[in-house]
Design a protein around this motif. Structure first.
Motif, PDB file in Angstrom:
ATOM      1  N   TRP A   4     -19.220  51.520  50.928  1.00 55.43           N
ATOM      2  CA  TRP A   4     -18.337  50.938  48.897  1.00 55.43           C
ATOM      3  C   TRP A   4     -17.007  50.732  49.759  1.00 55.43           C
ATOM      4  CZ3 TRP A   4     -19.818  49.256  44.287  1.00 55.43           C
ATOM      5  CH2 TRP A   4     -18.989  49.362  43.988  1.00 55.43           C
ATOM      6  N   ARG A   5     -16.759  49.514  49.270  1.00 55.88           N
ATOM      7  CA  ARG A   5     -15.680  49.347  50.112  1.00 55.88           C
ATOM      8  C   ARG A   5     -14.482  48.436  48.825  1.00 55.88           C
ATOM      9  NH1 ARG A   5     -16.409  46.655  54.989  1.00 55.88           N
ATOM     10  NH2 ARG A   5     -18.361  46.837  55.660  1.00 55.88           N
ATOM     11  N   TYR A   6     -14.761  49.611  47.768  1.00 56.43           N
ATOM     12  CA  TYR A   6     -13.896  49.047  45.950  1.00 56.43           C
ATOM     13  C   TYR A   6     -13.274  50.621  45.576  1.00 56.43           C
ATOM     14  CZ  TYR A   6     -17.337  45.346  47.627  1.00 56.43           C
ATOM     15  OH  TYR A   6     -18.004  44.341  48.058  1.00 56.43           O
ATOM     16  N   HIS A  46     -23.423  48.175  41.532  1.00 59.62           N
ATOM     17  CA  HIS A  46     -24.211  48.079  42.363  1.00 59.62           C
ATOM     18  C   HIS A  46     -22.787  47.485  43.174  1.00 59.62           C
ATOM     19  CE1 HIS A  46     -23.923  44.803  40.232  1.00 59.62           C
ATOM     20  NE2 HIS A  46     -24.285  43.934  41.054  1.00 59.62           N
ATOM     21  N   ASP A  47     -23.251  46.700  44.103  1.00 59.98           N
ATOM     22  CA  ASP A  47     -22.257  46.155  45.272  1.00 59.98           C
ATOM     23  C   ASP A  47     -22.569  44.676  45.489  1.00 59.98           C
ATOM     24  OD1 ASP A  47     -20.276  44.285  47.057  1.00 59.98           O
ATOM     25  OD2 ASP A  47     -21.156  45.937  48.729  1.00 59.98           O
ATOM     26  N   GLU A  48     -21.538  43.556  45.097  1.00 63.46           N
ATOM     27  CA  GLU A  48     -22.169  42.391  44.072  1.00 63.46           C
ATOM     28  C   GLU A  48     -22.605  41.889  45.211  1.00 63.46           C
ATOM     29  OE1 GLU A  48     -19.413  40.676  41.586  1.00 63.46           O
ATOM     30  OE2 GLU A  48     -20.234  41.940  39.604  1.00 63.46           O
ATOM     31  N   HIS A  49     -21.419  41.364  46.618  1.00 61.71           N
ATOM     32  CA  HIS A  49     -21.584  41.040  47.743  1.00 61.71           C
ATOM     33  C   HIS A  49     -22.530  41.264  48.958  1.00 61.71           C
ATOM     34  CE1 HIS A  49     -17.409  41.025  46.931  1.00 61.71           C
ATOM     35  NE2 HIS A  49     -17.149  39.793  46.760  1.00 61.71           N
ATOM     36  N   GLN A  50     -23.886  42.369  48.168  1.00 65.29           N
ATOM     37  CA  GLN A  50     -25.125  42.571  48.875  1.00 65.29           C
ATOM     38  C   GLN A  50     -25.651  42.123  47.498  1.00 65.29           C
ATOM     39  OE1 GLN A  50     -25.114  43.824  52.614  1.00 65.29           O
ATOM     40  NE2 GLN A  50     -22.843  43.300  52.269  1.00 65.29           N
ATOM     41  N   PRO A  51     -27.142  41.999  48.759  1.00 65.78           N
ATOM     42  CA  PRO A  51     -28.446  41.198  48.200  1.00 65.78           C
ATOM     43  C   PRO A  51     -28.457  42.472  46.920  1.00 65.78           C
ATOM     44  CG  PRO A  51     -28.768  41.254  50.580  1.00 65.78           C
ATOM     45  CD  PRO A  51     -27.557  42.430  50.350  1.00 65.78           C
ATOM     46  N   HIS A  52     -28.793  41.805  46.088  1.00 63.82           N
ATOM     47  CA  HIS A  52     -29.038  42.559  44.463  1.00 63.82           C
ATOM     48  C   HIS A  52     -30.338  41.775  43.220  1.00 63.82           C
ATOM     49  CE1 HIS A  52     -25.853  40.151  43.302  1.00 63.82           C
ATOM     50  NE2 HIS A  52     -26.467  39.708  42.439  1.00 63.82           N
TER      51      HIS A  52
END
Length: 483
Positions: A27-29, A82-88
């Motif tokens: 998690w980068r945020y 959720h991470d918007e930059h990963q598949p979801h």
């Protein structure tokens, strides 16, 4: 099986239980307390994540997972994200979750790369195709290789796609780019350039068509590039243009001087002004895009001319981003998909829908009569509960149910439950009932439909989930192929 909250827990099948793959989640945020949970632990545990040294906003955790498809979310300071930059994807109860696909192929190489500054990433992709059709990333563990497959489009497919896009743009006109309400700014060529600069700044635009009231025509544009050239001229010692002259120097005079600066003069020594590149409201978008690219300009004014009018009408100023924005239009404003009548509207055919208590026989009859592949199952307020699809009929093969079932005695709800019990994985169920809002863009709907297993998206009203329409894969292709 499912836990007490009704969330389905997927168990790995056809893979020995001893095979577990270390997987790094990042998690980068930011956040003070960040944890991870997912389908791999039944959504019942929160795995604390620790900070990456030297990266205060980045946290990570490594956990071992069986090969297969997994969903996960992050709990950041008590809030699920959720991470918007990963598949979801979107699933019932949990909303938007991230997805990861761990695939396994036999291999005898050893070693596992777990560089904390380059965490392993995987994509939710099918693994069809050979080495010529896909680019693959491999992470090796003793005795096996994990392969992440990214499909690669062939050159012939690209050519077909380009032709389809070209045909699509040729079928659309500039008229479809006109906003419902907007402000267009035009400047008279006799206006001082300094005043024109202040007007553009005040109106928040960087380009404006120029009109010459003496001849009743639009004759050019004034853009940010003009002001860049003016600043350069002011900075040149030998320039005849002074800051004081900008108060009285007209746009027409500047355009003439600019032609001399660029050596655009005729045989008599007069300035050759660049003709205005413009388009009409009925010109197709492909031609407008080509005008922008071939003439190396940023915008094209959309101008309507009529013999009855003494002066042409400026309708809009478009650009390549404006043309691309057609893909960002809300789906409710584009003739794509099947829509039910609005409240009070009686001239549109209602959507084919049923309640959970309706019989399976009535559902099968409606599927055939309406010539659709799925039926929204709704409550008394037309709020979406589930979907019954043609393919669900295969669930009757379970324990030979078709041999002794009475289609009019079993309800859709019972038939769906029979089908749910036959699903082997949670992701198959979560892909069934994808939803969107009428204000979602065509582009975002296409992104969801491109995910494996998604065949249609139900358009619902925000909050109530009342069914308003359905957009299928076939609808998208009919829209682009103009059939």
């Amino acid at each position: 099986m499912s836990n007490s909250s009704g969330i389905v827990i997927r168990r790995a099948g056809a893979v020995p239980a001893a095979v577990l793959i270390p997987m790094r989640f990042v998690w980068r945020y930011g956040g003070t307390h960040v944890s991870l949970s997912g389908s791999f632990n039944g959504w019942t545990q929160l795995l604390p994540m620790s900070r990456v040294e030297g990266l205060p906003s980045v946290v990570q955790v490594i956990t071992s997972l069986p090969p297969g498809f997994h969903q996960y979310k992050f709990c950041v300071d008590g809030e699920w994200k959720h991470d918007e930059h990963q598949p979801h994807t979107t699933i019932p109860v949990l909303g938007i979750v991230n997805t990861v696909l761990l695939a396994m192929q036999p291999n005898n190489t050893d070693g596992l790369n777990l560089n904390p500054n380059n965490p392993t990433r995987a994509t939710n992709m099918d693994e069809d195709g050979d080495d010529n059709q896909a680019s693959q990333q491999m992470v090796r563990i003793p005795g096996r290789t994990l392969t992440y497959t990214n499909p690669r489009t062939s050159e012939s497919d690209l050519q077909v796609s380009r032709r389809r896009v070209s045909e699509f743009l040729s079928s659309k006109t500039a008229y479809e780019l006109l906003p419902h309400s907007s402000k267009v700014v035009a400047l008279d060529v006799d206006l001082p350039v300094k005043q024109a600069l202040h007007i553009l700044h005040k109106e928040g635009v960087y380009v404006a068509p120029l009109c010459d009231s003496r001849i009743g025509q639009f004759v050019g544009v004034l853009s940010a590039s003009d002001f860049i050239l003016m600043l350069k001229e002011l900075g040149n010692r030998g320039s005849n243009l002074t800051e004081e002259q900008l108060d009285t120097h007209t746009i027409a005079a500047w355009k003439e001087g600019k032609a001399y600066l660029n050596n655009r003069i005729n045989g008599h020594g007069r300035a050759l002004l660049r003709p205005l590149i413009h388009a009409g409201p009925h010109d197709n978008l492909k031609d407008i895009a080509l005008k922008i690219l071939q003439n190396n300009i940023a915008t094209v004014p959309i101008i309507h001319s009529s013999p009855e009018d003494s002066f042409p009408e400026l309708l809009h100023v478009t650009s390549l981003s404006g043309i691309l924005r057609l893909m960002q239009q809300p789906i409710c404003e584009i003739s794509v998909g099947t829509w039910g009548p609005k409240i009070g509207e009686s001239n549109r055919r209602p959507l084919a829908m049923l309640t959970p208590n309706a019989s399976l026989g009535s559902a099968l009859n409606l599927l055939l009569q309406a010539q659709v592949s799925s039926l929204p199952i709704v409550d008394a307020n037309d709020s979406l509960l589930e979907l019954y699809c043609r393919s669900d009929i295969t669930a009757l093969a379970k324990v030979n149910a078709y041999a002794h079932i009475n289609l009019n005695a079993i309800s859709i709800q019972q038939a769906l439950q029979l089908g749910h019990d036959s699903f082997s994985s949670f992701e198959q169920r979560s892909q069934r009932c994808q939803m969107c809002l009428r204000t979602d863009s065509l582009h975002s709907v296409m992104e969801r439909l491109a995910k494996p297993g998604v065949r249609r998206i139900v358009v619902v009203e925000a909050g109530s989930k009342r069914v308003e329409g359905i957009v299928s894969l076939g609808d998208i292709f009919r829209f682009f192929l103009l059939v």
